[in-house]
Design an enzyme around this catalytic site. Structure first.
Site, PDB file in Angstrom:
ATOM      1  N   ASP A   1      -4.926   3.518  -2.058  1.00 17.75           N
ATOM      2  CA  ASP A   1      -5.904   3.937  -1.119  1.00 17.75           C
ATOM      3  C   ASP A   1      -6.500   5.408  -1.508  1.00 17.75           C
ATOM      4  O   ASP A   1      -5.742   6.123  -1.358  1.00 17.75           O
ATOM      5  CB  ASP A   1      -5.561   3.993   0.181  1.00 17.75           C
ATOM      6  CG  ASP A   1      -5.367   2.547   0.728  1.00 17.75           C
ATOM      7  OD1 ASP A   1      -6.189   1.588   0.513  1.00 17.75           O
ATOM      8  OD2 ASP A   1      -4.078   2.175   1.145  1.00 17.75           O
TER       9      ASP A   1
ATOM     10  N   ASP B   1      -6.407  -6.280   4.433  1.00 14.33           N
ATOM     11  CA  ASP B   1      -5.924  -5.013   4.407  1.00 14.33           C
ATOM     12  C   ASP B   1      -6.216  -4.306   5.827  1.00 14.33           C
ATOM     13  O   ASP B   1      -7.215  -4.281   6.413  1.00 14.33           O
ATOM     14  CB  ASP B   1      -6.941  -4.083   3.457  1.00 14.33           C
ATOM     15  CG  ASP B   1      -6.385  -2.859   3.299  1.00 14.33           C
ATOM     16  OD1 ASP B   1      -5.265  -2.554   3.684  1.00 14.33           O
ATOM     17  OD2 ASP B   1      -6.952  -2.126   2.471  1.00 14.33           O
TER      18      ASP B   1
ATOM     19  N   HIS C   1      -1.064  -1.407  -4.109  1.00 16.10           N
ATOM     20  CA  HIS C   1      -2.601  -1.261  -3.494  1.00 16.10           C
ATOM     21  C   HIS C   1      -2.627   0.507  -3.504  1.00 16.10           C
ATOM     22  O   HIS C   1      -1.737   0.915  -2.832  1.00 16.10           O
ATOM     23  CB  HIS C   1      -2.389  -1.741  -2.086  1.00 16.10           C
ATOM     24  CG  HIS C   1      -3.978  -1.543  -1.636  1.00 16.10           C
ATOM     25  ND1 HIS C   1      -4.958  -2.403  -1.726  1.00 16.10           N
ATOM     26  CD2 HIS C   1      -4.411  -0.825  -0.329  1.00 16.10           C
ATOM     27  CE1 HIS C   1      -6.243  -2.180  -1.134  1.00 16.10           C
ATOM     28  NE2 HIS C   1      -5.624  -1.044  -0.133  1.00 16.10           N
TER      29      HIS C   1
ATOM     30  N   SER D   1       0.917  -1.332  -0.067  1.00 19.26           N
ATOM     31  CA  SER D   1       0.059  -0.011   0.013  1.00 19.26           C
ATOM     32  C   SER D   1       0.841   1.260   0.001  1.00 19.26           C
ATOM     33  O   SER D   1       1.705   1.442   0.873  1.00 19.26           O
ATOM     34  CB  SER D   1      -0.937   0.051   1.264  1.00 19.26           C
ATOM     35  OG  SER D   1      -1.566   1.120   1.506  1.00 19.26           O
TER      36      SER D   1
ATOM     37  N   MET E   1     -11.586  -5.627   5.706  1.00 17.68           N
ATOM     38  CA  MET E   1     -10.714  -4.685   6.468  1.00 17.68           C
ATOM     39  C   MET E   1     -10.279  -5.040   7.769  1.00 17.68           C
ATOM     40  O   MET E   1     -11.249  -5.619   8.485  1.00 17.68           O
ATOM     41  CB  MET E   1     -11.447  -3.358   6.657  1.00 17.68           C
ATOM     42  CG  MET E   1     -11.690  -2.440   5.302  1.00 17.68           C
ATOM     43  SD  MET E   1     -10.031  -2.044   4.581  1.00 17.68           S
ATOM     44  CE  MET E   1      -9.215  -1.009   5.878  1.00 17.68           C
TER      45      MET E   1
ATOM     46  N   MET F   1      -9.194   8.105  -0.428  1.00 19.19           N
ATOM     47  CA  MET F   1      -9.715   8.484   0.619  1.00 19.19           C
ATOM     48  C   MET F   1     -10.496   9.969   0.331  1.00 19.19           C
ATOM     49  O   MET F   1      -9.842  10.805  -0.015  1.00 19.19           O
ATOM     50  CB  MET F   1      -9.126   8.340   1.845  1.00 19.19           C
ATOM     51  CG  MET F   1      -8.640   7.412   2.302  1.00 19.19           C
ATOM     52  SD  MET F   1      -7.525   7.389   3.491  1.00 19.19           S
ATOM     53  CE  MET F   1      -6.782   5.575   3.920  1.00 19.19           C
TER      54      MET F   1
ATOM     55  N   HIS G   1      -8.342   0.730  -4.012  1.00 20.89           N
ATOM     56  CA  HIS G   1      -9.462   0.506  -3.104  1.00 20.89           C
ATOM     57  C   HIS G   1     -10.020   1.957  -2.507  1.00 20.89           C
ATOM     58  O   HIS G   1      -9.450   2.743  -2.237  1.00 20.89           O
ATOM     59  CB  HIS G   1      -8.456   0.089  -1.892  1.00 20.89           C
ATOM     60  CG  HIS G   1      -9.373  -0.005  -0.494  1.00 20.89           C
ATOM     61  ND1 HIS G   1      -8.644  -0.236   0.851  1.00 20.89           N
ATOM     62  CD2 HIS G   1     -10.622   0.017  -0.333  1.00 20.89           C
ATOM     63  CE1 HIS G   1      -9.519  -0.287   1.755  1.00 20.89           C
ATOM     64  NE2 HIS G   1     -10.818  -0.429   1.228  1.00 20.89           N
TER      65      HIS G   1
ATOM     66  N   MET H   1     -12.338   4.200  -0.811  1.00 22.55           N
ATOM     67  CA  MET H   1     -12.813   4.678   0.451  1.00 22.55           C
ATOM     68  C   MET H   1     -13.471   5.992   0.458  1.00 22.55           C
ATOM     69  O   MET H   1     -13.177   6.959   0.889  1.00 22.55           O
ATOM     70  CB  MET H   1     -11.716   4.593   1.649  1.00 22.55           C
ATOM     71  CG  MET H   1     -11.404   3.123   1.922  1.00 22.55           C
ATOM     72  SD  MET H   1      -9.998   3.192   2.826  1.00 22.55           S
ATOM     73  CE  MET H   1      -8.737   3.121   1.644  1.00 22.55           C
TER      74      MET H   1
HETATM   75  C1  DX5 Z   1      -6.289   1.596   5.683  1.00 19.00           C
HETATM   76  C2  DX5 Z   1      -5.969   1.372   4.059  1.00 19.00           C
HETATM   77  C3  DX5 Z   1      -4.808   0.265   4.198  1.00 19.00           C
HETATM   78  C4  DX5 Z   1      -3.562   0.858   4.695  1.00 19.00           C
HETATM   79  C5  DX5 Z   1      -2.745  -0.251   5.386  1.00 19.00           C
HETATM   80  O1  DX5 Z   1      -7.600   2.480   5.463  1.00 19.00           O
HETATM   81  O2  DX5 Z   1      -7.184   0.732   3.504  1.00 19.00           O
HETATM   82  O3  DX5 Z   1      -4.460  -0.177   2.704  1.00 19.00           O
HETATM   83  O4  DX5 Z   1      -2.851   1.835   3.829  1.00 19.00           O
HETATM   84  O5  DX5 Z   1      -1.612   0.041   5.842  1.00 19.00           O
HETATM   85  P1  DX5 Z   1      -0.981  -0.793   7.122  1.00 19.00           P
HETATM   86  O6  DX5 Z   1      -0.444  -2.021   6.313  1.00 19.00           O
HETATM   87  O7  DX5 Z   1       0.143   0.163   7.788  1.00 19.00           O
HETATM   88  O8  DX5 Z   1      -2.086  -1.022   8.086  1.00 19.00           O
HETATM   89 ZN    ZN Z   2      -6.613  -0.261   1.598  1.00 14.58          ZN
END
Ligand code: DX5
Ligand code: ZN
Length: 221
Positions: A34, A174, A32, A7, A136, A36, A65, A67
């Site tokens: 993310d 994740d 990956h 990620s 999650m 947000m 991903h 969010m």
């Molecule tokens: C959290 C994200 C994850 C995050 C994971 O909301 O979806 O992908 O980056 O990071 P670690 O491995 O540090 O928990």
């Molecule tokens: Zn993620």
């Protein structure tokens, strides 16, 4: 097949291209990403322009991903920017079936994510329509949080359901995955492992190679 999906949320954004090339060259199959929106989750990360630029630095699979609320509004854009897999949160969807179909129609893989509090039952009606389930293991919004212990049971149960239904859905985990729990999630049936801090804190290449080795050598027992 077990797959590592580093990620980039935990990467140093001042040299994002290099941080991606480091995990790519060390063998990670997925990246990956993310996204947000500060509404569905408390933080804001990055969006289309960033994905578009990093598409130039690697050929690896972009595991996006989302969010965000109303993800259906932006799916086409994310595909244009280079997403290969789009994962949406079940909690954000009014009409999950329609969104799943929309993603598939664009020729990319579709994942459905559930939060720690969301029950497996909510997900079950969609098993036959999707390519991947994302469990999650922390509350979404930030990297670097601690793995929530009861996730293991959920992963186990989903993995059993996939087998019972004779499906070939990938099971991605994740949040909070590290040296201490990676074998547990594999044992529970996860096959795509997202790792942020565990990869990007310290030596990125060494970390990636180390976890790739664990994934490739892992045998069910
Ligand atoms: C959290 C994200 C994850 C995050 C994971 O909301 O979806 O992908 O980056 O990071 P670690 O491995 O540090 O928990
Ligand atoms: Zn993620």
């Amino acid at each position: 097949m077990n797959i590592l999906s580093p990620s980039i949320l935990a990467a140093d954004f001042s040299k994002l291209g290099e941080e991606i090339q480091a995990v790519d060259q060390a063998g990670a199959e997925y990246i990956h990403i993310d996204v947000m929106d500060g509404v569905y989750v408390p933080s804001i990360s990055f969006g289309m322009p960033v994905i578009k630029s990093i598409r130039r630095v690697t050929k690896r699979i972009f595991d996006v991903h989302l969010m965000i609320i109303e993800p259906e509004k932006y799916i086409e854009e994310f595909v244009k920017c280079g997403a290969d897999i789009i994962t949406v949160h079940l909690e954000t969807l009014k009409y999950p079936e329609e969104v799943i179909k929309k993603i598939k129609k664009l020729g990319v893989k579709v994942g459905l994510a559930i939060n720690p509090e969301t029950s497996i039952h909510a997900l079950e009606p969609y098993f036959e329509m999707i390519d991947m389930i994302l469990v999650m293991c922390v509350r979404p919004g930030f990297g670097g949080q601690a793995y929530i212990g009861y996730s293991t049971e959920k992963i186990n149960r989903i993995s059993e359901l996939i087998k019972e239904k004779n499906l070939s859905i990938d099971l991605e985990v994740d949040g909070g995955i590290n040296e201490n729990n990676i074998e547990n999630v594999l044992q529970a049936g996860a096959n795509i492992i997202v790792m942020g801090s565990a990869i990007y804190k310290g030596n990125v290449v060494e970390n990636t190679k180390h976890f790739m080795k664990i994934l490739k050598e892992y045998k069910e027992y």
